[in-house]
Scaffold this motif. Sequence first.
Motif, PDB file in Angstrom:
ATOM      1  N   ASN A 196       0.875  -1.122  -0.036  1.00 50.93           N
ATOM      2  CA  ASN A 196       0.103   0.083  -0.032  1.00 50.93           C
ATOM      3  C   ASN A 196       0.805   1.412   0.058  1.00 50.93           C
ATOM      4  OD1 ASN A 196      -1.691   2.120   0.540  1.00 50.93           O
ATOM      5  ND2 ASN A 196      -2.711   1.002   2.028  1.00 50.93           N
ATOM      6  N   PRO A 197       0.923   2.061  -1.034  1.00 51.25           N
ATOM      7  CA  PRO A 197       1.716   3.228  -1.222  1.00 51.25           C
ATOM      8  C   PRO A 197       1.719   4.100  -0.434  1.00 51.25           C
ATOM      9  CG  PRO A 197       0.398   3.101  -3.177  1.00 51.25           C
ATOM     10  CD  PRO A 197       0.328   1.805  -2.321  1.00 51.25           C
ATOM     11  N   GLU A 198       0.341   4.146   0.272  1.00 53.59           N
ATOM     12  CA  GLU A 198       0.223   5.268   1.381  1.00 53.59           C
ATOM     13  C   GLU A 198       0.749   4.908   2.734  1.00 53.59           C
ATOM     14  OE1 GLU A 198      -4.114   7.104   0.395  1.00 53.59           O
ATOM     15  OE2 GLU A 198      -4.232   5.216   1.049  1.00 53.59           O
ATOM     16  N   THR A 199       0.897   3.475   2.927  1.00 53.71           N
ATOM     17  CA  THR A 199       1.510   3.441   4.393  1.00 53.71           C
ATOM     18  C   THR A 199       2.670   2.596   4.370  1.00 53.71           C
ATOM     19  OG1 THR A 199       0.178   1.387   4.194  1.00 53.71           O
ATOM     20  CG2 THR A 199      -0.922   3.516   5.169  1.00 53.71           C
ATOM     21  N   ASN A 200       2.960   1.560   3.444  1.00 53.07           N
ATOM     22  CA  ASN A 200       4.232   0.662   3.443  1.00 53.07           C
ATOM     23  C   ASN A 200       5.276   1.371   2.845  1.00 53.07           C
ATOM     24  OD1 ASN A 200       2.087  -2.067   2.204  1.00 53.07           O
ATOM     25  ND2 ASN A 200       2.503  -1.300   4.185  1.00 53.07           N
ATOM     26  N   TYR A 201       6.547   0.909   3.348  1.00 53.29           N
ATOM     27  CA  TYR A 201       7.929   1.537   3.264  1.00 53.29           C
ATOM     28  C   TYR A 201       8.460   0.332   2.245  1.00 53.29           C
ATOM     29  CZ  TYR A 201       7.882   4.624   6.919  1.00 53.29           C
ATOM     30  OH  TYR A 201       7.500   6.106   7.442  1.00 53.29           O
ATOM     31  N   LEU A 202       9.492   0.940   1.360  1.00 55.00           N
ATOM     32  CA  LEU A 202      10.501   0.173   0.617  1.00 55.00           C
ATOM     33  C   LEU A 202      11.854  -0.136   1.027  1.00 55.00           C
ATOM     34  CD1 LEU A 202       8.231   1.509  -1.291  1.00 55.00           C
ATOM     35  CD2 LEU A 202       9.329   0.518  -3.185  1.00 55.00           C
ATOM     36  N   THR A 203      12.823  -0.899   0.494  1.00 55.81           N
ATOM     37  CA  THR A 203      14.183  -0.828   0.648  1.00 55.81           C
ATOM     38  C   THR A 203      14.691  -0.604  -0.305  1.00 55.81           C
ATOM     39  OG1 THR A 203      13.649  -2.481   2.623  1.00 55.81           O
ATOM     40  CG2 THR A 203      15.896  -2.361   1.757  1.00 55.81           C
ATOM     41  N   GLY A 204      15.407   0.432  -0.105  1.00 55.27           N
ATOM     42  CA  GLY A 204      16.419   0.880  -1.442  1.00 55.27           C
ATOM     43  C   GLY A 204      17.848   0.081  -1.309  1.00 55.27           C
ATOM     44  N   LYS A 205      18.403   0.336  -2.591  1.00 53.82           N
ATOM     45  CA  LYS A 205      19.587  -0.606  -2.783  1.00 53.82           C
ATOM     46  C   LYS A 205      20.730  -0.452  -1.859  1.00 53.82           C
ATOM     47  CE  LYS A 205      22.539  -1.755  -6.729  1.00 53.82           C
ATOM     48  NZ  LYS A 205      23.075  -1.340  -8.052  1.00 53.82           N
ATOM     49  N   ASP A 206      20.640   0.469  -0.861  1.00 57.50           N
ATOM     50  CA  ASP A 206      21.449   0.825   0.049  1.00 57.50           C
ATOM     51  C   ASP A 206      21.155   0.009   1.346  1.00 57.50           C
ATOM     52  OD1 ASP A 206      19.822   2.552   0.510  1.00 57.50           O
ATOM     53  OD2 ASP A 206      20.718   4.401   0.779  1.00 57.50           O
ATOM     54  N   GLY A 207      19.854  -0.520   1.287  1.00 56.12           N
ATOM     55  CA  GLY A 207      19.507  -1.147   2.530  1.00 56.12           C
ATOM     56  C   GLY A 207      18.619  -0.346   3.330  1.00 56.12           C
ATOM     57  N   LYS A 208      18.575   0.989   3.124  1.00 57.83           N
ATOM     58  CA  LYS A 208      17.638   2.028   3.923  1.00 57.83           C
ATOM     59  C   LYS A 208      16.285   1.815   3.588  1.00 57.83           C
ATOM     60  CE  LYS A 208      21.271   5.128   4.652  1.00 57.83           C
ATOM     61  NZ  LYS A 208      22.095   6.477   4.614  1.00 57.83           N
ATOM     62  N   LYS A 209      15.388   2.211   4.285  1.00 56.47           N
ATOM     63  CA  LYS A 209      14.021   2.151   4.260  1.00 56.47           C
ATOM     64  C   LYS A 209      13.485   3.394   3.783  1.00 56.47           C
ATOM     65  CE  LYS A 209      12.673  -2.023   6.820  1.00 56.47           C
ATOM     66  NZ  LYS A 209      12.355  -2.600   5.742  1.00 56.47           N
ATOM     67  N   PHE A 210      12.627   3.366   2.765  1.00 58.14           N
ATOM     68  CA  PHE A 210      12.006   4.836   2.412  1.00 58.14           C
ATOM     69  C   PHE A 210      10.413   4.613   1.975  1.00 58.14           C
ATOM     70  CE2 PHE A 210      13.186   3.083  -1.542  1.00 58.14           C
ATOM     71  CZ  PHE A 210      12.368   3.584  -2.297  1.00 58.14           C
ATOM     72  N   LYS A 211       9.945   5.541   2.174  1.00 63.37           N
ATOM     73  CA  LYS A 211       8.426   5.480   1.583  1.00 63.37           C
ATOM     74  C   LYS A 211       8.169   6.423   0.456  1.00 63.37           C
ATOM     75  CE  LYS A 211       4.706   7.413   4.181  1.00 63.37           C
ATOM     76  NZ  LYS A 211       3.721   7.365   4.994  1.00 63.37           N
ATOM     77  N   LEU A 212       7.506   5.940  -0.619  1.00 60.21           N
ATOM     78  CA  LEU A 212       7.121   6.869  -1.688  1.00 60.21           C
ATOM     79  C   LEU A 212       6.168   7.863  -1.374  1.00 60.21           C
ATOM     80  CD1 LEU A 212       6.281   4.061  -4.234  1.00 60.21           C
ATOM     81  CD2 LEU A 212       8.427   5.386  -4.207  1.00 60.21           C
ATOM     82  N   GLU A 213       6.561   9.072  -2.010  1.00 66.57           N
ATOM     83  CA  GLU A 213       5.881  10.390  -1.476  1.00 66.57           C
ATOM     84  C   GLU A 213       4.698  10.536  -2.555  1.00 66.57           C
ATOM     85  OE1 GLU A 213       5.902  12.473   0.931  1.00 66.57           O
ATOM     86  OE2 GLU A 213       7.712  11.244   1.897  1.00 66.57           O
ATOM     87  N   ALA A 214       3.502  10.829  -2.357  1.00 63.69           N
ATOM     88  CA  ALA A 214       2.557  11.000  -3.258  1.00 63.69           C
ATOM     89  C   ALA A 214       2.902  11.917  -4.409  1.00 63.69           C
ATOM     90  CB  ALA A 214       1.178  11.682  -2.651  1.00 63.69           C
ATOM     91  N   PRO A 215       2.715  11.740  -5.627  1.00 71.89           N
ATOM     92  CA  PRO A 215       3.442  12.252  -6.946  1.00 71.89           C
ATOM     93  C   PRO A 215       2.557  13.357  -7.342  1.00 71.89           C
ATOM     94  CG  PRO A 215       2.433  10.515  -7.602  1.00 71.89           C
ATOM     95  CD  PRO A 215       2.543  10.426  -6.293  1.00 71.89           C
ATOM     96  N   ASP A 216       2.997  14.547  -7.803  1.00 73.88           N
ATOM     97  CA  ASP A 216       2.397  15.576  -8.242  1.00 73.88           C
ATOM     98  C   ASP A 216       2.816  15.989  -9.706  1.00 73.88           C
ATOM     99  OD1 ASP A 216       0.364  17.491  -8.425  1.00 73.88           O
ATOM    100  OD2 ASP A 216       1.383  19.108  -7.413  1.00 73.88           O
ATOM    101  N   ALA A 217       1.929  16.396 -10.516  1.00 71.37           N
ATOM    102  CA  ALA A 217       2.486  16.837 -11.963  1.00 71.37           C
ATOM    103  C   ALA A 217       1.651  17.872 -12.582  1.00 71.37           C
ATOM    104  CB  ALA A 217       2.530  15.575 -12.829  1.00 71.37           C
ATOM    105  N   ASP A 218       2.242  18.754 -13.657  1.00 75.33           N
ATOM    106  CA  ASP A 218       1.507  19.469 -14.350  1.00 75.33           C
ATOM    107  C   ASP A 218       0.417  18.791 -15.128  1.00 75.33           C
ATOM    108  OD1 ASP A 218       2.762  21.685 -13.214  1.00 75.33           O
ATOM    109  OD2 ASP A 218       4.553  21.588 -14.936  1.00 75.33           O
ATOM    110  N   GLU A 219      -0.880  19.388 -15.244  1.00 68.77           N
ATOM    111  CA  GLU A 219      -1.809  19.051 -16.164  1.00 68.77           C
ATOM    112  C   GLU A 219      -1.330  19.246 -17.390  1.00 68.77           C
ATOM    113  OE1 GLU A 219      -6.407  19.847 -17.208  1.00 68.77           O
ATOM    114  OE2 GLU A 219      -5.495  21.195 -15.918  1.00 68.77           O
TER     115      GLU A 219
END
Length: 648
Positions: free
Chosen positions: A471-494
């Motif tokens: 669940n991208p809203e709550t779950n964390y991923l593990t980067g190549k360096d072993g550190k955990k991070f959470k995806l931020e909600a993206p935003d973009a120009d229309e």
Amino acid sequence: MVPYSLLVTWLQKALGVRQYHVASVLCQQAKVAMSHFEPKYIHYDLLEKNINIPLTLSEKIVYRHPDDPTSQETEQGGTYLQQWPDSVTMQDGWPRWPCCSSSAVTMPSTIHCDHLIEAQLRSEKDLHQAKDINHKVYNFLATESVKYGESFWKPGSGIIHQIILENYEDPGVLLIGTDSHTPNGGSLGGICIGVGGLKCPKVIGVKLMGSLSGWTSPKDVILKVAGILTMKDGTGAIVEYHGPVVDSISCTGMVTICNMGLEIGTTTSVFHYNLRMKKYLSKTCQADVANLADEFKDHLVPDPGCHYDQLIEVNLSELKLHINKPFTPDLAHPVAEVGKVAEKEECCTNSSYEDMGCSAGVAKQALAHGLKCKSQFTITPCSEQICASIEQDGYAQTLRDVGGIVLANACGPCIGQLHIKDIKKQEKNIIVTSYNRNFMGHNDTNLETHAFITSPETVTALAIVGTFMFNPETNYLTGKDGKKFKLEAPDADELPQFRGHLDNISNNLLSGAINIENGKANSFGPFPDTARYYKKYGISWVVTGDENYGKGSSWEHAALEPCHLRGPGHHHQELCQDSRDHPKRQGLLPLTFTDPADNKIHLVDKMTIQIHHQAPQEIILLNHTFNETEIEWFSAGSALYRTKELQQ
């Protein structure tokens, strides 16, 4: 045009005992073309002649286009309406729509080559193969379009409904199309339906409240609505989105909502005219349409007190991130509840420039932590224009870098022409898409494929993670360096910024200029940023340059950039003869000092046509070289504006 008195009688019959009053007749003759490619004009001035209160927007549009009110039956949900549409669109997978007389089409018509391109490898190869296999079909359609006066869009131009949106769709239009996703035109305030016909409709109102935030997207809006209405309640109805917050959703977000509305059986969906439509029209070179729609906007919205056959409310602030389960698009579930369903995913996505930007935003975060897709990831741009924009702005390369494959601008993965590597027919498989349909075998003809529907950014996140247990809203991923991070909600120009054009060029404003105060360049902050700040707050400014200002190849930019950033005048010590005309053409005021020694302007000075020192005032004489024609340019705002005045 149907006689007014006859239309009144017919509407009363069609809508029963509801009460009406008639607006006054406005006699303006609008001369705005329906598109850049068709000579037919928009006649919003005729709307004033129709009954308009208290009707829904859907009723206003539908009941303005009857073919023969004298013989038309009007049983709601029962009889088919005989309509006279504003235009017809056709795709290459259908026979030619019978909109022709013996020699020419009787209404604006377009042909689009988008359905015969398979999604196998990547855009260039798939397009080349389609042209080779289907050359007889394409040649026939191209020559047939010339014969009957139809517009022809070659293979690779894009998906039919995106081309229509970018070039032919106007607020208040009634459009018929042979593609089932023609209803996406409701995002620009039109009633756009497939060739199945239009029954005397019931209208379902969807009142939107609150605002989207975080990972929730327009896709979640339609998934939620699909879950509420289901196929049973949606069939045969027009869904009309309204409320004070509709313009909190981008126009391309409205496309997403209207496009998928068909999947719950609705005839079409529509948003009322709003500021986001105006912005989209203006940014796609249709400012004249936007201005005209603004003038008649009261007729492009539902009337106060209008009656909906069913009314539902959706609070966008409370909306959860959704995934819809396989085999029917109305099985809506929050993403957190779906994670245990699948063990293997193959992911694909398509959508607008905004959606591509959001997907690229997710991909950039993953790449920054050394991650790439664990599942197959394919991307389908909607049109040649969208494809060129995402290539130019780096979105396409970012999606390739994360492991994606950019396919041709066509319908392939949405109409059973998706080829998933390493998956055999009758082999169980799961895909996650941002398309609209997830019926059995619809995407890849494999009856064992289970397709889930969600937003493009969520598809991208799941492709990177490679599992539904996320669940991208709550779950964390593990980067190549072993550190955990959470995806931020993206935003973009229309829509893309006017990149490579005037606004981007203006980033070079005075970039190499040396400030007389300290002998340095850009020492008080970049000039373009300062100019934009002044522009934002309505502060006038002038440029004072030396004898080299505007010389050489930069002469045109030296005029265009201050004009774009709203510099109301030029004051030059001396300007070479070759470039003097350029500021004049742009509506600027190029002046020179009568005495070069009078260049006594300081950074803190304020100017009208005189210079006001903090110290006692003094008068400095300035010269101009305007002739009578150039004075007319200046009075009109530019040579281009003066030309427009002369044409009116």
